[in-house]
Design a protein around this motif. Sequence first.
Motif, PDB file in Angstrom:
ATOM      1  N   LYS A 132       0.850  -1.190   0.000  1.00  0.00           N
ATOM      2  CA  LYS A 132       0.000   0.000   0.000  1.00  0.00           C
ATOM      3  C   LYS A 132       0.884   1.238   0.000  1.00  0.00           C
ATOM      4  N   SER A 133       0.390   2.274  -0.643  1.00  0.00           N
ATOM      5  CA  SER A 133       1.112   3.538  -0.587  1.00  0.00           C
ATOM      6  C   SER A 133       0.137   4.683  -0.798  1.00  0.00           C
TER       7      SER A 133
ATOM      8  N   ILE B  12      -1.264   1.601   6.518  1.00  0.00           N
ATOM      9  CA  ILE B  12      -2.542   1.682   5.792  1.00  0.00           C
ATOM     10  C   ILE B  12      -3.478   0.524   6.141  1.00  0.00           C
ATOM     11  N   ASN B  13      -2.938  -0.688   6.189  1.00  0.00           N
ATOM     12  CA  ASN B  13      -3.776  -1.848   6.504  1.00  0.00           C
ATOM     13  C   ASN B  13      -4.376  -1.790   7.898  1.00  0.00           C
TER      14      ASN B  13
ATOM     15  N   ASN C  14      -7.551   0.355   7.328  1.00  0.00           N
ATOM     16  CA  ASN C  14      -8.533  -0.469   6.607  1.00  0.00           C
ATOM     17  C   ASN C  14      -7.788  -1.339   5.608  1.00  0.00           C
ATOM     18  N   LYS C  15      -8.017  -2.653   5.700  1.00  0.00           N
ATOM     19  CA  LYS C  15      -7.202  -3.539   4.862  1.00  0.00           C
ATOM     20  C   LYS C  15      -7.557  -3.465   3.373  1.00  0.00           C
ATOM     21  N   HIS C  16      -8.690  -2.877   3.059  1.00  0.00           N
ATOM     22  CA  HIS C  16      -9.049  -2.741   1.645  1.00  0.00           C
ATOM     23  C   HIS C  16      -8.621  -1.400   1.047  1.00  0.00           C
ATOM     24  N   TRP C  17      -8.069  -0.557   1.871  1.00  0.00           N
ATOM     25  CA  TRP C  17      -7.681   0.780   1.403  1.00  0.00           C
ATOM     26  C   TRP C  17      -6.355   0.705   0.655  1.00  0.00           C
ATOM     27  N   SER C  18      -6.342   1.217  -0.592  1.00  0.00           N
ATOM     28  CA  SER C  18      -5.098   1.152  -1.371  1.00  0.00           C
ATOM     29  C   SER C  18      -4.184   2.336  -1.061  1.00  0.00           C
ATOM     30  N   GLY C  19      -4.732   3.360  -0.403  1.00  0.00           N
ATOM     31  CA  GLY C  19      -3.905   4.516  -0.051  1.00  0.00           C
ATOM     32  C   GLY C  19      -4.286   5.791  -0.775  1.00  0.00           C
TER      33      GLY C  19
ATOM     34  N   ALA D 111     -13.009   5.538   1.297  1.00  0.00           N
ATOM     35  CA  ALA D 111     -11.796   5.880   0.547  1.00  0.00           C
ATOM     36  C   ALA D 111     -12.190   6.787  -0.600  1.00  0.00           C
TER      37      ALA D 111
END
Lengths: 202, 155
Positions: free
Chosen positions: A191-192, B115-116, B119-124, B142
């Motif tokens: 992730k970023s 980030i995880n 929320n673990k589904h959040w890509s950032g 998001a």
Amino acid sequence: MKNTKSSSILWIALLIISTNAFAQKNNKDIVDFKLKNVDEKIVSLSSFTDAKGFIIVFTCNHCPFAKLYPPRLNDLNNKFKPLGVPLIAISSTDTMMYEEDTYPNMVIKANEEHFNFPYLFDEMQVVAKNFKAQKTPHAYVIWKENEKWIVKYNGAIDDNGMEPEKVTETYVSNAVNELLTNQPIKTSETKSIGCQIAFRRK
Amino acid sequence: MVKNWVFFLVLIAVINKNIYSQNIQILKFDALKQCIYNNSDTVYVVNFFASWCKPCIQEIPEFVKFASAIKNSKTKLVFVSLDSKNDQEKLLKIIQQYSLQNVYLLDETNANNWINKINKHWSGTIPATLIIKKGKHKKFFANVISYKTLFKLTK
């Protein structure tokens, strides 16, 4: 009672919407595309007949996080293109929102930064949708398996955007090295922070 | 005389800088967690943004409206800036322009580490907004969020 029922329907609907938005990006097969490069030539995955895989980076001109990476993208292409894994950069941002990302400005950027890789204009945003790319920069490593292009890695290029000299994990580079040596990929998704690719409503 | 003026200007500059730097607290993710996850009755609305992010800045007026609506309530609005700590000028301007309160600057270089945990589904992608009730995740967006939605979810 009726309330509980309708609220649970709402919840299920929300759940479906959210899983869609966050859909799995790895192990997906990628449809080949035809996009215009900054030299006006059309580029496809099939243009590279000897490629074992590709590093595909969704990037753009305007995003401050994307701006940190051009020298590192040149390095990646220098390192891996001779090994059969060329890098392709794709800009899919909405040019109605960001004047900086229009095709003429992409041409200027590619010249200024001496891009040694194709910088393609995904005007209709179809390629970003196909990859489920969400932000810039968003990197993918795809690999040829049974004549299909399969996503093996997606996420950050490395673990430090701001300070390249302090990078300790080169995620994209690691994934490509592992694929080249037939090893399992240790980190297949990261992730970023990045700038959202806003998809235009039709 | 000129000397006095120069001194006066420098003094103003220093005071100004101090006033606005007080509005940003620079912290690591673990420290941020302690601020927003607790078992109190407070509902936390946490907005992740950055001064360089156009849609984030566009939605700030919604948060400003929300902030005035939740005055004297148990809801607390927190801004988490993902700007670089070495380049705060633009951020300070935005804080000043909208009189933002409770602004934290997250001092982390690798977003993959935290980030995880949000929320673990959040890509950032930002903007993103998290609502926490009694130390538990309630909702995560998001994307941009409206005043109406914010108000509904925290009521």
